[in-house]
Scaffold this motif. Structure first.
Motif, PDB file in Angstrom:
ATOM      1  N   LYS A  69       0.830  -1.199   0.000  1.00 12.38           N
ATOM      2  CA  LYS A  69       0.000   0.000   0.000  1.00 12.38           C
ATOM      3  C   LYS A  69       0.865   1.251   0.000  1.00 12.38           C
ATOM      4  O   LYS A  69       0.561   2.223  -0.685  1.00 12.38           O
ATOM      5  CB  LYS A  69      -0.937  -0.006   1.207  1.00 12.38           C
ATOM      6  N   TYR A  77       2.134   2.074  -3.562  1.00  8.39           N
ATOM      7  CA  TYR A  77       1.254   2.451  -4.659  1.00  8.39           C
ATOM      8  C   TYR A  77       1.660   3.825  -5.165  1.00  8.39           C
ATOM      9  O   TYR A  77       1.746   4.785  -4.420  1.00  8.39           O
ATOM     10  CB  TYR A  77      -0.212   2.503  -4.228  1.00  8.39           C
ATOM     11  N   GLY A 126       3.614  -0.120 -13.606  1.00  7.55           N
ATOM     12  CA  GLY A 126       3.047  -1.371 -13.112  1.00  7.55           C
ATOM     13  C   GLY A 126       2.139  -1.232 -11.907  1.00  7.55           C
ATOM     14  O   GLY A 126       1.679  -2.236 -11.372  1.00  7.55           O
ATOM     15  N   CYS A 127       1.866  -0.018 -11.481  1.00  6.98           N
ATOM     16  CA  CYS A 127       1.054   0.173 -10.272  1.00  6.98           C
ATOM     17  C   CYS A 127      -0.409  -0.196 -10.533  1.00  6.98           C
ATOM     18  O   CYS A 127      -1.015   0.290 -11.495  1.00  6.98           O
ATOM     19  CB  CYS A 127       1.148   1.620  -9.800  1.00  6.98           C
ATOM     20  N   PRO A 128      -0.986  -1.045  -9.672  1.00  6.46           N
ATOM     21  CA  PRO A 128      -2.384  -1.452  -9.882  1.00  6.46           C
ATOM     22  C   PRO A 128      -3.374  -0.296  -9.738  1.00  6.46           C
ATOM     23  O   PRO A 128      -4.483  -0.376 -10.247  1.00  6.46           O
ATOM     24  CB  PRO A 128      -2.622  -2.520  -8.815  1.00  6.46           C
ATOM     25  N   SER A 129      -2.968   0.785  -9.088  1.00  4.21           N
ATOM     26  CA  SER A 129      -3.889   1.911  -8.945  1.00  4.21           C
ATOM     27  C   SER A 129      -4.202   2.555 -10.299  1.00  4.21           C
ATOM     28  O   SER A 129      -5.214   3.216 -10.454  1.00  4.21           O
ATOM     29  CB  SER A 129      -3.334   2.956  -7.977  1.00  4.21           C
ATOM     30  N   ARG A 130      -3.353   2.316 -11.300  1.00  2.00           N
ATOM     31  CA  ARG A 130      -3.636   2.846 -12.644  1.00  2.00           C
ATOM     32  C   ARG A 130      -4.909   2.241 -13.213  1.00  2.00           C
ATOM     33  O   ARG A 130      -5.689   2.919 -13.873  1.00  2.00           O
ATOM     34  CB  ARG A 130      -2.479   2.557 -13.606  1.00  2.00           C
ATOM     35  N   ARG A 131      -5.113   0.956 -12.981  1.00  7.17           N
ATOM     36  CA  ARG A 131      -6.337   0.316 -13.482  1.00  7.17           C
ATOM     37  C   ARG A 131      -7.570   0.913 -12.802  1.00  7.17           C
ATOM     38  O   ARG A 131      -8.616   1.089 -13.426  1.00  7.17           O
ATOM     39  CB  ARG A 131      -6.270  -1.189 -13.277  1.00  7.17           C
ATOM     40  N   LEU A 132      -7.427   1.230 -11.519  1.00 10.42           N
ATOM     41  CA  LEU A 132      -8.541   1.851 -10.809  1.00 10.42           C
ATOM     42  C   LEU A 132      -8.800   3.256 -11.340  1.00 10.42           C
ATOM     43  O   LEU A 132      -9.950   3.658 -11.530  1.00 10.42           O
ATOM     44  CB  LEU A 132      -8.260   1.891  -9.305  1.00 10.42           C
ATOM     45  N   ASP A 137     -15.702  -4.062  -7.998  1.00 10.08           N
ATOM     46  CA  ASP A 137     -14.749  -3.210  -7.282  1.00 10.08           C
ATOM     47  C   ASP A 137     -15.243  -2.812  -5.895  1.00 10.08           C
ATOM     48  O   ASP A 137     -14.510  -2.189  -5.129  1.00 10.08           O
ATOM     49  CB  ASP A 137     -14.457  -1.939  -8.085  1.00 10.08           C
TER      50      ASP A 137
END
Length: 146
Positions: free
Chosen positions: A14, A17, A23-29, A90
């Motif tokens: 966390k 982020y 590669g950060c998953p927050s980009r998809r969000l 989500d």
């Protein structure tokens, strides 16, 4: 080498982020919540309807699928269904099925979805307030570059 617990690993992830990293998953969000239909669905569920002057403030309330469809002019049935499913996945909305004849399905913001409420209303209000200015800037740019 010390071992870390699952909770420590989640806490470390966390802290790491950073949406500026590829590669950060927050980009998809960010991709998800910046979609126009997501924004409009969250804004619609986050208000109790239009007020004089076009403002959509007020209290959040559950809405039926057909009501959302009417409120979101131009959304296809397929797009609305896909978007609602992704928001439910989500954890931003809940889907409640009531066994009536015919079956009643309502959608409502979760606490997580409510945490986006003011932001979505703000973005919607900003777009509506500044649209004339943006259109004028586009026209000026287009005539300058033509």
């Amino acid at each position: 080498m010390p071992t870390t617990t699952a909770a420590q690993q989640r806490a470390q992830a966390k802290m790491e982020y950073d949406a500026f990293l590829a590669g950060c998953p927050s980009r998809r969000l960010l991709d998800r919540i910046s979609d126009k239909w997501v924004s409009l669905i969250l804004a619609a569920l986050g208000s109790d309807g239009p007020r004089p002057g076009g403002d959509c403030a007020g209290e959040p309330r559950p809405m039926r699928y057909s009501e959302l469809s009417r409120r979101l002019a131009g959304v296809s049935q397929k797009m609305l269904t896909q978007t609602l499913r992704s928001l439910e996945r989500d954890g931003l909305i809940t889907r409640t099925v009531t066994p009536t004849v015919p079956v009643t399905v309502t959608y409502e913001l979760t606490d997580l979805g409510l945490s986006l409420r003011d932001l979505m209303h703000g973005i919607k209000a900003w777009a509506e307030t500044h649209m004339d200015e943006v259109l004028a800037n586009r026209e000026q740019y287009d005539t300058r570059t033509a």
